[in-house]
Design a protein around this motif. Structure first.
Motif, PDB file in Angstrom:
ATOM      1  N   TYR A  33       0.759  -1.101  -0.050  1.00 33.10           N
ATOM      2  CA  TYR A  33       0.002   0.127  -0.067  1.00 33.10           C
ATOM      3  C   TYR A  33       0.803   1.311   0.106  1.00 33.10           C
ATOM      4  CZ  TYR A  33      -2.931  -3.639   2.512  1.00 33.10           C
ATOM      5  OH  TYR A  33      -3.689  -4.685   2.632  1.00 33.10           O
ATOM      6  N   TYR A  35       0.080   5.128   1.641  1.00 35.55           N
ATOM      7  CA  TYR A  35      -0.726   6.077   2.391  1.00 35.55           C
ATOM      8  C   TYR A  35      -0.111   7.343   2.332  1.00 35.55           C
ATOM      9  CZ  TYR A  35      -4.106   2.746   4.301  1.00 35.55           C
ATOM     10  OH  TYR A  35      -5.141   1.721   4.561  1.00 35.55           O
ATOM     11  N   GLN A  37       0.091  10.902   4.583  1.00 36.71           N
ATOM     12  CA  GLN A  37      -0.045  11.592   5.884  1.00 36.71           C
ATOM     13  C   GLN A  37       0.018  13.125   5.635  1.00 36.71           C
ATOM     14  OE1 GLN A  37       1.981  10.777   9.520  1.00 36.71           O
ATOM     15  NE2 GLN A  37      -0.079  10.671  10.686  1.00 36.71           N
ATOM     16  N   LYS A  41      -1.740  15.327  10.308  1.00 33.88           N
ATOM     17  CA  LYS A  41      -1.504  13.979  10.523  1.00 33.88           C
ATOM     18  C   LYS A  41      -2.596  12.917  10.305  1.00 33.88           C
ATOM     19  CE  LYS A  41       2.210  14.739  13.083  1.00 33.88           C
ATOM     20  NZ  LYS A  41       3.439  14.308  12.851  1.00 33.88           N
ATOM     21  N   PHE A  42      -3.463  13.317   9.093  1.00 31.79           N
ATOM     22  CA  PHE A  42      -4.598  12.604   8.736  1.00 31.79           C
ATOM     23  C   PHE A  42      -3.955  11.612   7.653  1.00 31.79           C
ATOM     24  CE2 PHE A  42      -8.748  11.234   8.209  1.00 31.79           C
ATOM     25  CZ  PHE A  42      -9.000  10.764   7.092  1.00 31.79           C
ATOM     26  N   LEU A  43      -4.310  10.471   8.014  1.00 27.62           N
ATOM     27  CA  LEU A  43      -3.644   9.047   7.097  1.00 27.62           C
ATOM     28  C   LEU A  43      -4.776   8.510   6.025  1.00 27.62           C
ATOM     29  CD1 LEU A  43      -2.092   7.083   9.792  1.00 27.62           C
ATOM     30  CD2 LEU A  43      -0.826   7.541   7.453  1.00 27.62           C
ATOM     31  N   ILE A  45      -5.492   6.299   2.308  1.00 30.43           N
ATOM     32  CA  ILE A  45      -4.889   5.370   1.585  1.00 30.43           C
ATOM     33  C   ILE A  45      -4.961   6.158   0.014  1.00 30.43           C
ATOM     34  CG2 ILE A  45      -7.248   4.296   1.097  1.00 30.43           C
ATOM     35  CD1 ILE A  45      -5.627   1.585   0.665  1.00 30.43           C
ATOM     36  N   ILE A  56      -6.648  -1.119  -5.204  1.00 25.05           N
ATOM     37  CA  ILE A  56      -7.217  -0.042  -4.733  1.00 25.05           C
ATOM     38  C   ILE A  56      -6.746   1.132  -5.410  1.00 25.05           C
ATOM     39  CG2 ILE A  56      -7.623   1.468  -2.848  1.00 25.05           C
ATOM     40  CD1 ILE A  56      -8.008  -1.193  -1.113  1.00 25.05           C
ATOM     41  N   GLU A  58      -7.556   5.114  -4.981  1.00 21.14           N
ATOM     42  CA  GLU A  58      -8.206   5.989  -4.532  1.00 21.14           C
ATOM     43  C   GLU A  58      -8.181   7.304  -5.609  1.00 21.14           C
ATOM     44  OE1 GLU A  58     -10.183   6.285  -1.054  1.00 21.14           O
ATOM     45  OE2 GLU A  58     -10.472   4.593  -2.414  1.00 21.14           O
ATOM     46  N   PHE A  90       3.647   6.897   3.475  1.00 15.65           N
ATOM     47  CA  PHE A  90       4.028   5.602   4.236  1.00 15.65           C
ATOM     48  C   PHE A  90       3.636   4.532   3.304  1.00 15.65           C
ATOM     49  CE2 PHE A  90       4.978   6.312   8.607  1.00 15.65           C
ATOM     50  CZ  PHE A  90       4.435   7.817   8.725  1.00 15.65           C
ATOM     51  N   PRO A 101      -3.168  -7.367   9.845  1.00 16.62           N
ATOM     52  CA  PRO A 101      -2.608  -5.984   9.969  1.00 16.62           C
ATOM     53  C   PRO A 101      -1.499  -5.397   9.012  1.00 16.62           C
ATOM     54  CG  PRO A 101      -2.392  -7.768  11.943  1.00 16.62           C
ATOM     55  CD  PRO A 101      -2.846  -8.405  10.828  1.00 16.62           C
ATOM     56  N   LEU A 102      -1.629  -4.234   8.920  1.00 11.61           N
ATOM     57  CA  LEU A 102      -0.750  -3.423   7.898  1.00 11.61           C
ATOM     58  C   LEU A 102       0.608  -3.425   8.712  1.00 11.61           C
ATOM     59  CD1 LEU A 102      -3.114  -3.068   6.305  1.00 11.61           C
ATOM     60  CD2 LEU A 102      -2.218  -0.842   5.653  1.00 11.61           C
ATOM     61  N   PHE A 104       3.916  -1.174   8.464  1.00  9.76           N
ATOM     62  CA  PHE A 104       4.449   0.156   8.003  1.00  9.76           C
ATOM     63  C   PHE A 104       5.783   0.459   7.706  1.00  9.76           C
ATOM     64  CE2 PHE A 104       0.266   2.561   7.368  1.00  9.76           C
ATOM     65  CZ  PHE A 104      -0.474   2.056   7.911  1.00  9.76           C
ATOM     66  N   GLY A 105       6.246   0.953   6.868  1.00 11.91           N
ATOM     67  CA  GLY A 105       7.526   1.649   6.604  1.00 11.91           C
ATOM     68  C   GLY A 105       7.758   2.820   7.407  1.00 11.91           C
ATOM     69  N   GLY A 107       8.232   5.720   6.734  1.00  3.58           N
ATOM     70  CA  GLY A 107       7.753   7.076   6.111  1.00  3.58           C
ATOM     71  C   GLY A 107       8.582   8.055   5.407  1.00  3.58           C
TER      72      GLY A 107
END
Lengths: 113, 114
Positions: A33, A35, A37, A41-43, A45, A56, A58, A90, A101-102, A104-105, A107
């Protein structure tokens, strides 16, 4: 032995440039994926790939183009960068399955000047 | 539409005390999962806890537990014996089998004070 690694960690560039962010995972996951941010701070996809296939997409400007050469890699290329593209991006991966669960790297902080 | 709402932008707690972070969600699906992720100042996103919607039993992971109220669509996180290392932004998230998208709430910044 980093599980999901992104490069670069920081990226500062000027408007109008083209840049890429690379992502690699060594967890053997099939799904990856991107993402975004934002400054609040809103995450959100952006894209998801399952075994190199886009599943997916978006509402993202087509200046953003993901590329998955194999299931362990998902790169993000951004054309004609704009000020509003400044954010932390991310990469993440997961096993196939909705409840997986994801992971994450760390960022990539992109700053467009 | 799938939504996640965290109504507490900031919270603080004294070290060793207990704190509860609130989260509500909305989905029309029956098969979905809920998560809490932690983002410390290092920026890393770390999974804290996971709950399957079809399981009534609340998930627990050491000092972290959830209060899952399915009818109320509420999924709060309780942190017991708070530690300084718990200082972070906490995100509630949900994913449904229909969309496959992990949707995040706005986040709650938690400060643990010594």
């Amino acid at each position: 032995d980093t599980a999901v690694s992104q490069t670069p960690k920081y990226l500062v560039t000027q408007m109008g440039n083209d840049k890429s962010i690379k992502c690699e995972q060594n967890l053997g996951h099939d799904t990856m994926y991107w993402y975004k941010q934002d400054s609040k701070k809103f995450l959100k996809i952006m894209f998801s790939y399952n075994n190199k296939e886009l599943i997916i997409n978006e509402t993202v400007p087509n200046r953003f183009s993901p590329k998955s050469p194999d299931k362990a890699h998902l790169n993000l290329h951004i054309n004609s960068l704009e000020l509003g593209d400044s954010a932390v991006y991310f990469c993440a991966s997961s096993l196939v399955g909705v409840g997986s669960p994801l992971h994450f790297g760390n960022g990539t902080r992109l700053t467009v000047t | 539409a799938q939504t996640v709402t965290q109504s507490q932008p900031e919270m603080s707690v004294q070290e060793a005390e207990t704190v509860t972070l609130s989260c509500t969600y909305d989905t029309s699906e029956n098969n979905y999962y809920l998560f809490w992720y932690k983002q410390p100042p290092s920026r890393q996103m770390i999974l804290v806890i996971r709950q399957e919607a079809y399981k009534q039993q609340n998930a627990t992971e050491n000092r972290f537990s959830v209060n899952f109220q399915k009818a109320a669509k509420s999924f709060s996180l309780k942190i017991s014996d708070s530690q300084l290392g718990d200082t972070a932004m906490y995100f509630c998230a949900s994913v449904s089998s229909n969309t496959g998208k992990l949707i995040f709430g706005q986040g709650t910044t938690l400060q643990v004070k010594p």
